[in-house]
Design an enzyme around this catalytic site. Structure first.
Site, short mmCIF file in Angstrom:
data_model
loop_
_atom_site.label_atom_id
_atom_site.label_comp_id
_atom_site.label_asym_id
_atom_site.label_seq_id
_atom_site.Cartn_x
_atom_site.Cartn_y
_atom_site.Cartn_z
N CYS A 79 16.24 -91.74 30.03
CA CYS A 79 16.72 -90.60 30.65
C CYS A 79 16.90 -90.48 29.25
CB CYS A 79 17.68 -91.36 31.65
SG CYS A 79 19.61 -92.04 30.59
N CYS B 172 19.48 -92.26 26.34
CA CYS B 172 18.32 -93.39 26.18
C CYS B 172 17.39 -92.88 25.09
CB CYS B 172 17.53 -93.81 26.82
SG CYS B 172 19.09 -94.54 28.20
N GLU C 239 17.54 -99.09 29.06
CA GLU C 239 17.11 -99.01 27.53
C GLU C 239 17.74 -99.44 26.66
OE1 GLU C 239 16.90 -97.41 30.47
OE2 GLU C 239 15.19 -95.82 30.16
N GLU D 52 25.39 -101.54 36.47
CA GLU D 52 26.57 -100.47 36.82
C GLU D 52 27.65 -100.75 37.41
OE1 GLU D 52 23.85 -98.84 39.94
OE2 GLU D 52 23.14 -98.36 39.51
N CYS E 276 21.99 -97.64 30.94
CA CYS E 276 20.92 -98.32 31.02
C CYS E 276 20.02 -98.93 29.72
CB CYS E 276 20.23 -96.18 30.61
SG CYS E 276 20.39 -95.18 31.10
N1 THU Z 1 18.66 -95.56 34.54
C1 THU Z 1 18.48 -96.48 33.38
O1 THU Z 1 18.80 -98.33 33.83
N2 THU Z 1 17.35 -95.99 32.71
C2 THU Z 1 17.24 -95.12 32.65
O2 THU Z 1 15.97 -93.92 31.13
C3 THU Z 1 16.73 -93.46 34.26
C4 THU Z 1 18.34 -94.50 34.61
C5 THU Z 1 19.42 -96.45 35.66
C6 THU Z 1 21.04 -95.70 35.45
C7 THU Z 1 21.62 -96.23 36.76
O3 THU Z 1 22.03 -97.74 37.21
C8 THU Z 1 20.13 -95.79 37.89
O4 THU Z 1 19.28 -96.73 37.09
C9 THU Z 1 20.09 -94.36 38.24
O5 THU Z 1 20.45 -93.50 37.51
#
Ligand code: THU
Length: 135
Positions: free
Chosen positions: A90, A93, A61, A50, A59
């Site tokens: 998401c 991804c 993935e 983040e 993310c």
């Molecule tokens: N996040 C992921 O790492 N992968 C996903 O497919 C969905 C969301 C993370 C992004 C962010 O750091 C946290 O989850 C909340 O959205």
């Protein structure tokens, strides 16, 4: 039936769960781990990273896939995604996964290591925009 051995799905889930401890999720506090199995047999892990500028977050993935691609991997068998509650990949991804194979298996698991869903990129993102759509 999986194309890869059952032991591989367990290994991918275990690795993704373990690497979650490295998630840099200080804003959402939602730690995500991923592990992708390349056709070479190597496994690459990733976590969400983040940023104080929220949209710059990457993310887990995509971190795993980009690490693998930067190591020369181009084709993938499967990816696991582990979160506390079994969240689904998401949309961004899904599009990145689609670039590297619609038949990639996707394991969605929770922090207890329970496999909640075994699916494919094709099922998660039908009719994905891809290389063939470009002139
Ligand atoms: N996040 C992921 O790492 N992968 C996903 O497919 C969905 C969301 C993370 C992004 C962010 O750091 C946290 O989850 C909340 O959205």
């Amino acid at each position: 039936m999986s194309k890869i051995k059952n032991s591989s799905s367990k290994e991918l889930i275990t690795l993704a769960n373990e690497v979650r401890k490295n998630a840099y999720a200080k804003y959402s506090n939602y730690a995500v781990g991923a592990a992708v199995l390349g056709k070479s047999g190597k496994i690459y892990t990733g976590v969400n990273v983040e940023n104080a500028v929220y949209p710059l977050t990457l993310c887990a993935e995509r971190v795993a896939i980009f690490k693998a691609v930067s190591e020369g991997e181009r084709e993938f068998e499967a990816i696991s995604v582990v979160t506390d509650n079994g969240g689904s990949p998401c949309g961004s991804c899904r599009q990145v996964l689609a670039e590297f194979g619609m038949d990639m298996i996707v394991y969605i698991a929770d922090a207890k290591g329970n496999l909640l869903e075994e699916t494919t990129v094709e099922k998660l993102l039908p009719r994905a925009f891809g290389a063939n759509d470009l002139p």
